[in-house]
Design a protein around this motif. Sequence first.
Motif, PDB file in Angstrom:
ATOM      1  N   PRO A   9       0.834  -1.215   0.000  1.00  0.00           N
ATOM      2  CA  PRO A   9       0.000   0.000   0.000  1.00  0.00           C
ATOM      3  C   PRO A   9       0.862   1.257   0.000  1.00  0.00           C
ATOM      4  O   PRO A   9       1.937   1.292   0.588  1.00  0.00           O
ATOM      5  CB  PRO A   9      -0.791  -0.107   1.306  1.00  0.00           C
ATOM      6  CG  PRO A   9      -0.750  -1.550   1.666  1.00  0.00           C
ATOM      7  CD  PRO A   9       0.537  -2.080   1.129  1.00  0.00           C
ATOM      8  N   GLN A  10       0.362   2.284  -0.690  1.00  0.00           N
ATOM      9  CA  GLN A  10       1.078   3.554  -0.775  1.00  0.00           C
ATOM     10  C   GLN A  10       0.265   4.635  -0.070  1.00  0.00           C
ATOM     11  O   GLN A  10      -0.930   4.798  -0.340  1.00  0.00           O
ATOM     12  CB  GLN A  10       1.288   3.945  -2.238  1.00  0.00           C
ATOM     13  CG  GLN A  10       1.991   5.267  -2.400  1.00  0.00           C
ATOM     14  CD  GLN A  10       2.071   5.708  -3.857  1.00  0.00           C
ATOM     15  OE1 GLN A  10       1.409   5.174  -4.718  1.00  0.00           O
ATOM     16  NE2 GLN A  10       2.900   6.699  -4.100  1.00  0.00           N
ATOM     17  N   GLU A  11       0.916   5.362   0.833  1.00  0.00           N
ATOM     18  CA  GLU A  11       0.244   6.456   1.523  1.00  0.00           C
ATOM     19  C   GLU A  11       0.050   7.624   0.561  1.00  0.00           C
ATOM     20  O   GLU A  11       0.959   7.987  -0.186  1.00  0.00           O
ATOM     21  CB  GLU A  11       1.063   6.908   2.726  1.00  0.00           C
ATOM     22  CG  GLU A  11       1.137   5.883   3.821  1.00  0.00           C
ATOM     23  CD  GLU A  11       1.920   6.362   5.026  1.00  0.00           C
ATOM     24  OE1 GLU A  11       2.141   7.583   5.164  1.00  0.00           O
ATOM     25  OE2 GLU A  11       2.310   5.505   5.819  1.00  0.00           O
ATOM     26  N   VAL A  19      -4.301   0.668  -2.420  1.00  0.00           N
ATOM     27  CA  VAL A  19      -3.993  -0.749  -2.279  1.00  0.00           C
ATOM     28  C   VAL A  19      -3.984  -1.472  -3.617  1.00  0.00           C
ATOM     29  O   VAL A  19      -3.512  -2.605  -3.707  1.00  0.00           O
ATOM     30  CB  VAL A  19      -4.956  -1.449  -1.294  1.00  0.00           C
ATOM     31  CG1 VAL A  19      -4.735  -0.935   0.123  1.00  0.00           C
ATOM     32  CG2 VAL A  19      -6.395  -1.306  -1.715  1.00  0.00           C
ATOM     33  N   LEU A  22      -4.821   5.183   1.747  1.00  0.00           N
ATOM     34  CA  LEU A  22      -3.856   4.229   1.211  1.00  0.00           C
ATOM     35  C   LEU A  22      -4.343   3.743  -0.145  1.00  0.00           C
ATOM     36  O   LEU A  22      -5.520   3.414  -0.299  1.00  0.00           O
ATOM     37  CB  LEU A  22      -3.720   3.008   2.120  1.00  0.00           C
ATOM     38  CG  LEU A  22      -3.004   3.164   3.436  1.00  0.00           C
ATOM     39  CD1 LEU A  22      -3.077   1.857   4.230  1.00  0.00           C
ATOM     40  CD2 LEU A  22      -1.556   3.546   3.214  1.00  0.00           C
ATOM     41  N   THR A  24      -9.759   4.144   3.232  1.00  0.00           N
ATOM     42  CA  THR A  24      -9.905   5.349   4.047  1.00  0.00           C
ATOM     43  C   THR A  24     -10.504   4.984   5.396  1.00  0.00           C
ATOM     44  O   THR A  24     -11.011   3.882   5.584  1.00  0.00           O
ATOM     45  CB  THR A  24     -10.832   6.376   3.356  1.00  0.00           C
ATOM     46  OG1 THR A  24     -12.133   5.792   3.192  1.00  0.00           O
ATOM     47  CG2 THR A  24     -10.281   6.802   2.008  1.00  0.00           C
ATOM     48  N   SER A  70       0.283  11.879  -4.358  1.00  0.00           N
ATOM     49  CA  SER A  70       1.265  10.939  -3.815  1.00  0.00           C
ATOM     50  C   SER A  70       2.655  11.538  -3.964  1.00  0.00           C
ATOM     51  O   SER A  70       2.940  12.249  -4.929  1.00  0.00           O
ATOM     52  CB  SER A  70       1.173   9.583  -4.520  1.00  0.00           C
ATOM     53  OG  SER A  70       1.355   9.733  -5.915  1.00  0.00           O
TER      54      SER A  70
END
Length: 128
Positions: free
Chosen positions: A42-44, A66, A64, A77, A91
Amino acid sequence: MGHDKSRSSVSVGTVDWSDPRLDSLLQKADGWRLDNRNGPPPQEVQIHVTSGWMASSVISKPALVVSRDEQTMVLVTRFPVSPGEHVRVDSQHEDGTHTVWGWMVEGREGYRVEDREHGLFLNWLRIA
């Protein structure tokens, strides 16, 4: 109304549950977790939800990513996002901030126990 398995025309044959090969196979699968959240970690991100006519208010919160392909991004969320809401996703990358625009096509509360414990929602964003 469920499927009546007693009338099924499909036969899998007999199963020898004491067969050591079957036991070995079942042990390999022990602990597997099946869900649709595979792929890269996952990327914040920071999402900006535009609410109201003519962007009268913008809500900015962390999320995030996913899952993502060319047309859709799945966001996790801690709050629901209504279908139809316009969303900007920012991002951070080595070369700066990347921005994606889209609109929510679907959102729901997470089904997994961990999702419910943490109040998580899954949201499908159609990338513009």
